[in-house]
Scaffold this active site. Structure first.
Site, short mmCIF file in Angstrom:
data_model
loop_
_atom_site.label_atom_id
_atom_site.label_comp_id
_atom_site.label_asym_id
_atom_site.label_seq_id
_atom_site.Cartn_x
_atom_site.Cartn_y
_atom_site.Cartn_z
N GLY A 62 0.83 -1.21 0.00
CA GLY A 62 0.00 0.00 0.00
C GLY A 62 0.86 1.25 0.00
O GLY A 62 2.08 1.20 -0.26
N ALA B 24 3.67 -13.63 3.53
CA ALA B 24 4.61 -13.68 4.65
C ALA B 24 3.94 -14.48 5.77
O ALA B 24 2.80 -14.19 6.15
CB ALA B 24 4.93 -12.27 5.13
N ARG C 238 -16.93 10.24 12.91
CA ARG C 238 -17.37 9.00 12.26
C ARG C 238 -17.99 8.00 13.22
O ARG C 238 -18.95 7.32 12.89
CB ARG C 238 -16.13 8.39 11.61
CG ARG C 238 -16.42 7.65 10.38
CD ARG C 238 -15.13 7.33 9.67
NE ARG C 238 -14.89 8.26 8.60
CZ ARG C 238 -13.82 8.20 7.82
NH1 ARG C 238 -12.91 7.28 8.01
NH2 ARG C 238 -13.66 9.08 6.86
N SER D 76 -5.26 8.93 6.81
CA SER D 76 -4.53 7.65 6.73
C SER D 76 -3.58 7.58 5.55
O SER D 76 -2.44 7.13 5.70
CB SER D 76 -5.49 6.47 6.71
OG SER D 76 -6.43 6.63 5.70
C1 SIN Z 1 -14.14 8.04 2.87
O1 SIN Z 1 -13.96 8.30 1.69
O2 SIN Z 1 -15.22 8.21 3.41
C2 SIN Z 1 -13.02 7.48 3.66
C3 SIN Z 1 -12.02 8.48 3.95
C4 SIN Z 1 -11.15 8.06 5.06
O3 SIN Z 1 -11.35 7.00 5.64
O4 SIN Z 1 -10.26 8.81 5.43
#
Ligand code: SIN
Length: 493
Positions: free
Chosen positions: A12, A153, A273, A370
């Site tokens: 990632g 892994a 959130r 993130s």
């Molecule tokens: C989203 O697009 O709602 C996720 C964005 C995030 O998790 O930072």
């Protein structure tokens, strides 16, 4: 046995950021990934990158918003490092050719997401930011980076608190042993431990489980962020409906069209959130259907091509303006305890991105922090390696004898996780799932290392899910008060 200087497990944004910086400085890197190189959460990320680049913003505000979303449980020094370095890291990324969305005058456009005091989130290709950044970072790699795909892994090679490499298995079942001076865990989070998730199918908590078996310190595992809006039809989740849709005017409504966030929080649909996820979930548990009403969002299809595609692929016509949603596991704030440079308590073992817990997210991650963390702390980690010297000898591996059979299915684990350590936890019930996990400890005492020859990749994934689930449940049981994403009630269920 393969000799390598630096091995990165995972592919990632955190992994690619480390690899890019190292190869720019002529270092040879091996990236090992269980799936294909783009099978990672970063590629699926729709949100964007939060960064104080607008002339109306400053990084102190970004700092304050990050701390507030994290309920001040964040590591304040790590947060300050993240937000103050972010503008330069993004400018450097743009200099490599990365194109973020701009207005007709060529200025960067800043979108809004929950718990940000102002528009601060940059995007690429609308809601395709993660994929576009992954593609750019891959373009930035030189031939000094070798990517090995479809190789899992299994365990870290560790002796006396020092890491010497990793043992892997390829898709034909062949074992490989790597000897390395530096090993970086960048395996993402734990989304597949839950029945509904925005995460890639490969994200089964492998990094945490391997780190645990190697003796690494873990931190804040109880904090699992649920995203309030996964496209959900008949209880089945089909992908993320970005929070940016609410930032652009989308509103959560019930079947009667009533706005469900009215009176719940002053920020309504853009409340933190965890607050929104709990509210949607409460309605969902009562059997009510919840929709994202997008009638106030202009040009929805062009702003949100990925959400539109996910909806259309699953028979939801966005021109009718109602997208059925429910929460799903999205991000793990906890992980392998690490400094912003990625250092863990094991010499030579590093962690970055969602696998790491640097403390920047506290009890709840601020939206779009993130990808930023992966980019910024990935660079820090690479800088650390570039400015330090480590050359380890080799070890003879002790091959464990332990084998497993009669493992549960992934679905069974997911159901239990949602029931006991999901959006709402009940303090007098969590011990049930801990006991359930314990029956799968091969020696009855712990999730110990397995014999790699006699264990299949699928068994390792399930075993890693059991190990990580057990550790999440234990952490949840140890935190008695609700805070951020850890919501615990003390009454009878
Ligand atoms: C989203 O697009 O709602 C996720 C964005 C995030 O998790 O930072």
């Amino acid at each position: 046995m393969t000799e390598a200087d630096i091995i990165i497990i995972g592919s990632g944004i955190g992994a690619l950021s480390v690899a890019g910086e190292l190869c720019k400085n002529g270092r040879k890197v091996l990236v090992i990934t269980k799936g294909l190189k783009k099978s990672c959460n970063s590629s699926l990320a729709q949100g964007g990158i939060s960064v104080a680049l607008s002339d109306k913003d400053n990084y102190e505000w970004h700092y304050e918003d990050t701390m507030a979303a994290g309920c001040n449980l964040n590591d304040s020094d790590a947060v300050m490092k993240l937000v103050s370095t972010a503008p330069n890291v993004i400018r450097e990324l743009i200099d490599t050719g990365m194109e973020f969305d701009r207005d007709s005058q060529g200025n960067l456009m800043f979108g809004r997401e929950a718990a940000h005091r102002l528009n601060r989130v940059i995007h690429a290709g609308g809601d395709r930011t993660g994929l576009r950044v992954v593609e750019q970072l891959i373009r930035n790699l030189t031939t000094d980076v070798t990517v090995i795909q479809n190789q899992m892994a299994l365990d870290l090679r560790v002796k006396d608190g020092k890491c010497y490499g990793v043992i892997t298995k390829d898709s034909d079942g062949n074992l490989h042993t790597y000897h390395a001076n530096y090993v970086v865990l960048a395996t993402g989070g734990i989304g597949q431990l839950y029945p509904s998730t925005s995460n890639d199918v490969t994200i089964t908590g492998d990094g945490i489980a391997m780190a645990y078996r190697a003796g690494a310190k873990l931190k804040n595992l109880e904090f699992v962020q649920f995203h309030p809006t996964m496209l959900t039809i008949d209880g089945q989740a089909y992908g993320l409906v970005s929070e940016a849709c609410r930032g652009a005017g989308g509103i959560l409504v019930n079947e009667k069209g009533e706005k469900i966030m009215e009176g719940v929080h002053p920020l309504k649909d853009l409340a933190p959130r965890d607050v929104v996820a709990r509210e949607v979930y409460a309605h969902y548990l009562k059997g009510e259907k919840i929709f994202l009403d997008i009638s106030a969002v202009d040009d929805f299809k062009s702003k949100f091509p990925t959400v539109t595609e996910i909806c259309e692929d699953n028979g939801v016509d966005v021109s009718k303006n109602l997208i059925p949603v429910a929460p799903g596991a999205h991000f793990h704030m906890g992980g392998v305890e690490a400094t912003p440079d990625g250092l863990t308590n094991i010499d030579g073992l590093f962690a970055v991105g969602e696998t790491a817990c640097t403390g920047v997210h506290g009890a709840n991650r601020l939206a779009s922090n993130s990808l930023l963390e992966g980019l910024v702390f990935g660079k820090f980690l690479a800088d650390y390696i570039l400015t330090h010297h480590r050359k380890v000898g080799n070890i003879i591996d002790d091959v464990p004898e332990t084998t497993v059979d009669n493992l549960p299915t992934k679905k069974e684990i997911q159901r239990k996780m949602m029931e006991y350590v999901g959006i709402v936890r009940h303090s007098n019930e969590i011990h049930n799932i801990i006991d359930w996990f314990k029956q799968y400890m091969p020696d009855g005492k712990d999730f110990v290392k397995l014999n790699p020859e006699k264990t299949t990749e699928e068994q390792y994934e399930i075993y890693n899910m059991l190990t990580t689930g057990y550790l999440v449940a234990k952490s949840a049981m140890d935190r008695h008060e609700s805070i951020g994403a850890h919501y615990i009630v003390k009454d009878e269920k």
